[in-house]
Design a protein around this motif. Structure first.
Motif, PDB file in Angstrom:
ATOM      1  N   ARG A   1       2.470  18.137   1.747  1.00 52.91           N
ATOM      2  CA  ARG A   1       1.475  18.401   2.806  1.00 52.91           C
ATOM      3  C   ARG A   1       0.552  17.214   2.993  1.00 52.91           C
ATOM      4  O   ARG A   1       0.226  16.823   4.107  1.00 52.91           O
ATOM      5  N   TRP A   2       0.111  16.613   1.887  1.00 52.23           N
ATOM      6  CA  TRP A   2      -0.791  15.470   1.949  1.00 52.23           C
ATOM      7  C   TRP A   2      -0.117  14.273   2.626  1.00 52.23           C
ATOM      8  O   TRP A   2      -0.707  13.611   3.469  1.00 52.23           O
ATOM      9  N   ILE A   3       1.143  14.016   2.262  1.00 50.96           N
ATOM     10  CA  ILE A   3       1.876  12.893   2.865  1.00 50.96           C
ATOM     11  C   ILE A   3       2.065  13.122   4.354  1.00 50.96           C
ATOM     12  O   ILE A   3       1.899  12.204   5.160  1.00 50.96           O
ATOM     13  N   LYS A   4       2.372  14.338   4.774  1.00 48.65           N
ATOM     14  CA  LYS A   4       2.529  14.636   6.200  1.00 48.65           C
ATOM     15  C   LYS A   4       1.215  14.422   6.945  1.00 48.65           C
ATOM     16  O   LYS A   4       1.211  13.916   8.068  1.00 48.65           O
ATOM     17  N   LYS A   5       0.100  14.809   6.337  1.00 50.12           N
ATOM     18  CA  LYS A   5      -1.189  14.571   6.984  1.00 50.12           C
ATOM     19  C   LYS A   5      -1.473  13.090   7.142  1.00 50.12           C
ATOM     20  O   LYS A   5      -1.953  12.656   8.183  1.00 50.12           O
ATOM     21  N   VAL A   6      -1.163  12.308   6.119  1.00 50.76           N
ATOM     22  CA  VAL A   6      -1.398  10.864   6.183  1.00 50.76           C
ATOM     23  C   VAL A   6      -0.504  10.238   7.245  1.00 50.76           C
ATOM     24  O   VAL A   6      -0.944   9.418   8.040  1.00 50.76           O
ATOM     25  N   GLU A   7       0.773  10.652   7.292  1.00 46.25           N
ATOM     26  CA  GLU A   7       1.701  10.088   8.268  1.00 46.25           C
ATOM     27  C   GLU A   7       1.295  10.400   9.694  1.00 46.25           C
ATOM     28  O   GLU A   7       1.447   9.585  10.584  1.00 46.25           O
ATOM     29  N   HIS A   8       0.792  11.603   9.918  1.00 42.27           N
ATOM     30  CA  HIS A   8       0.449  12.009  11.280  1.00 42.27           C
ATOM     31  C   HIS A   8      -1.002  11.718  11.616  1.00 42.27           C
ATOM     32  O   HIS A   8      -1.476  12.107  12.668  1.00 42.27           O
TER      33      HIS A   8
ATOM     34  N   TYR B   1       2.679  11.219 -10.122  1.00 38.88           N
ATOM     35  CA  TYR B   1       1.486  11.772 -10.770  1.00 38.88           C
ATOM     36  C   TYR B   1       1.237  13.241 -10.441  1.00 38.88           C
ATOM     37  O   TYR B   1       0.637  13.966 -11.225  1.00 38.88           O
ATOM     38  N   PHE B   2       1.702  13.678  -9.274  1.00 41.06           N
ATOM     39  CA  PHE B   2       1.477  15.061  -8.876  1.00 41.06           C
ATOM     40  C   PHE B   2       2.794  15.805  -8.716  1.00 41.06           C
ATOM     41  O   PHE B   2       2.904  16.712  -7.895  1.00 41.06           O
ATOM     42  N   GLY B   3       3.785  15.450  -9.521  1.00 37.64           N
ATOM     43  CA  GLY B   3       5.119  16.041  -9.429  1.00 37.64           C
ATOM     44  C   GLY B   3       5.151  17.534  -9.655  1.00 37.64           C
ATOM     45  O   GLY B   3       6.001  18.228  -9.102  1.00 37.64           O
ATOM     46  N   ASP B   4       4.213  18.055 -10.450  1.00 37.26           N
ATOM     47  CA  ASP B   4       4.216  19.494 -10.686  1.00 37.26           C
ATOM     48  C   ASP B   4       3.609  20.267  -9.511  1.00 37.26           C
ATOM     49  O   ASP B   4       3.694  21.485  -9.468  1.00 37.26           O
ATOM     50  N   GLU B   5       3.026  19.568  -8.567  1.00 34.08           N
ATOM     51  CA  GLU B   5       2.462  20.201  -7.367  1.00 34.08           C
ATOM     52  C   GLU B   5       3.065  19.553  -6.119  1.00 34.08           C
ATOM     53  O   GLU B   5       2.349  19.080  -5.237  1.00 34.08           O
ATOM     54  N   LEU B   6       4.385  19.560  -6.035  1.00 34.11           N
ATOM     55  CA  LEU B   6       5.075  18.859  -4.957  1.00 34.11           C
ATOM     56  C   LEU B   6       4.718  19.373  -3.568  1.00 34.11           C
ATOM     57  O   LEU B   6       4.640  18.596  -2.625  1.00 34.11           O
ATOM     58  N   ASP B   7       4.503  20.673  -3.435  1.00 38.95           N
ATOM     59  CA  ASP B   7       4.166  21.195  -2.115  1.00 38.95           C
ATOM     60  C   ASP B   7       2.851  20.609  -1.618  1.00 38.95           C
ATOM     61  O   ASP B   7       2.693  20.300  -0.437  1.00 38.95           O
TER      62      ASP B   7
ATOM     63  N   ILE C   1       0.840  -1.204   0.000  1.00 38.58           N
ATOM     64  CA  ILE C   1       0.000   0.000   0.000  1.00 38.58           C
ATOM     65  C   ILE C   1       0.872   1.251   0.000  1.00 38.58           C
ATOM     66  O   ILE C   1       0.717   2.144  -0.823  1.00 38.58           O
ATOM     67  N   SER C   2       1.820   1.308   0.948  1.00 38.14           N
ATOM     68  CA  SER C   2       2.564   2.557   1.163  1.00 38.14           C
ATOM     69  C   SER C   2       3.562   2.876   0.055  1.00 38.14           C
ATOM     70  O   SER C   2       3.679   4.033  -0.350  1.00 38.14           O
ATOM     71  N   VAL C   3       4.296   1.897  -0.447  1.00 32.39           N
ATOM     72  CA  VAL C   3       5.334   2.174  -1.444  1.00 32.39           C
ATOM     73  C   VAL C   3       4.730   2.706  -2.745  1.00 32.39           C
ATOM     74  O   VAL C   3       5.129   3.778  -3.218  1.00 32.39           O
ATOM     75  N   PRO C   4       3.750   2.012  -3.345  1.00 31.25           N
ATOM     76  CA  PRO C   4       3.162   2.580  -4.567  1.00 31.25           C
ATOM     77  C   PRO C   4       2.463   3.915  -4.313  1.00 31.25           C
ATOM     78  O   PRO C   4       2.463   4.788  -5.180  1.00 31.25           O
ATOM     79  N   LEU C   5       1.899   4.082  -3.122  1.00 31.16           N
ATOM     80  CA  LEU C   5       1.229   5.339  -2.791  1.00 31.16           C
ATOM     81  C   LEU C   5       2.218   6.504  -2.758  1.00 31.16           C
ATOM     82  O   LEU C   5       1.982   7.544  -3.369  1.00 31.16           O
ATOM     83  N   PHE C   6       3.342   6.326  -2.078  1.00 29.39           N
ATOM     84  CA  PHE C   6       4.343   7.388  -1.998  1.00 29.39           C
ATOM     85  C   PHE C   6       4.960   7.676  -3.362  1.00 29.39           C
ATOM     86  O   PHE C   6       4.971   8.816  -3.822  1.00 29.39           O
ATOM     87  N   VAL C   7       5.494   6.639  -4.000  1.00 26.07           N
ATOM     88  CA  VAL C   7       6.191   6.826  -5.272  1.00 26.07           C
ATOM     89  C   VAL C   7       5.218   7.311  -6.340  1.00 26.07           C
ATOM     90  O   VAL C   7       5.505   8.253  -7.083  1.00 26.07           O
ATOM     91  N   GLY C   8       4.045   6.694  -6.399  1.00 22.03           N
ATOM     92  CA  GLY C   8       3.055   7.064  -7.415  1.00 22.03           C
ATOM     93  C   GLY C   8       2.491   8.455  -7.234  1.00 22.03           C
ATOM     94  O   GLY C   8       2.280   9.182  -8.210  1.00 22.03           O
ATOM     95  N   SER C   9       2.251   8.861  -5.990  1.00 21.78           N
ATOM     96  CA  SER C   9       1.696  10.206  -5.775  1.00 21.78           C
ATOM     97  C   SER C   9       2.696  11.286  -6.173  1.00 21.78           C
ATOM     98  O   SER C   9       2.315  12.304  -6.747  1.00 21.78           O
ATOM     99  N   VAL C  10       3.977  11.069  -5.906  1.00 22.07           N
ATOM    100  CA  VAL C  10       4.987  12.038  -6.328  1.00 22.07           C
ATOM    101  C   VAL C  10       5.083  12.051  -7.851  1.00 22.07           C
ATOM    102  O   VAL C  10       5.204  13.110  -8.473  1.00 22.07           O
TER     103      VAL C  10
END
Length: 179
Positions: free
Chosen positions: A171-178, A161-167, A150-159
């Motif tokens: 923020r989204w990854i930090k919310k999920v982690e916390h 697919y949304f590489g042009d909006e990294l900020d 779940i986590s590996v494809p989610l992290f790598v894939g989200s970056v």
């Protein structure tokens, strides 16, 4: 993290895959680079076209699983020797270890091993302790592997697919982690 990405963008061919795999393996030995940062860098490499997305996800998955397994094996092999040190013996007396072992080998350990993957600060201690307390490797590997699927494809894939909006991704990854 910027220095890691800048460094990795200078390589082509199999080298970026090998570097990401190597960093993830070193994380298993306790390298003080968060695993999530390395997964993030792998996603950026795919985003910039240096690597193929699905191959990077596979390499990251293998690196994560081997690194986590190393922590389990270190706990299994050297955990008792570490606990013989006076400082650690006072922190974790034998009664606590016995109680934790009983609890960890019950049904709840599957949930703890699964959710341990999503707790960056507690991931390594949970995996080390599960080795120390002789949680069966098959149980550890299957629960951690399921969470990593779940986590590996989610992290790598989200970056990727949304590489042009990294900020926004950060923020989204930090919310999920916390959580």
């Amino acid at each position: 993290m910027d220095w890691l990405v800048d460094f990795l963008l200078n390589f082509y061919g199999p080298t970026p895959y090998l570097l990401i795999l190597g960093i993830l393996l070193l994380c298993g030995f306790g390298l003080p680079i968060p695993e999530d940062v390395t997964l993030f860098a792998g996603g950026l490499l795919a985003y910039y076209g240096v690597c193929e997305l699905w191959l990077m996800i596979a390499v990251c998955f293998v690196g994560v699983m081997i690194g986590d397994s190393l922590m389990w094996f270190i706990g299994r092999r050297f955990g008792r020797k570490i606990l013989e040190k006076p400082f650690f013996r006072r922190l974790l007396p034998e009664e606590r270890i016995t109680l934790a072992s009983r609890k960890l080998n019950q049904k709840g350990s599957k949930r703890m091993l699964f959710f341990g993957r999503f707790m960056p600060g507690l991931r390594a201690p949970i995996f080390f302790t599960s080795g120390l307390l002789h949680v069966p490797f098959v149980r550890f590997f299957s629960m951690d592997g399921l969470a990593a699927l779940i986590s590996v494809p989610l992290f790598v894939g989200s970056v990727y697919y949304f590489g042009d909006e990294l900020d926004v991704v950060v923020r989204w990854i930090k919310k999920v982690e916390h959580g």
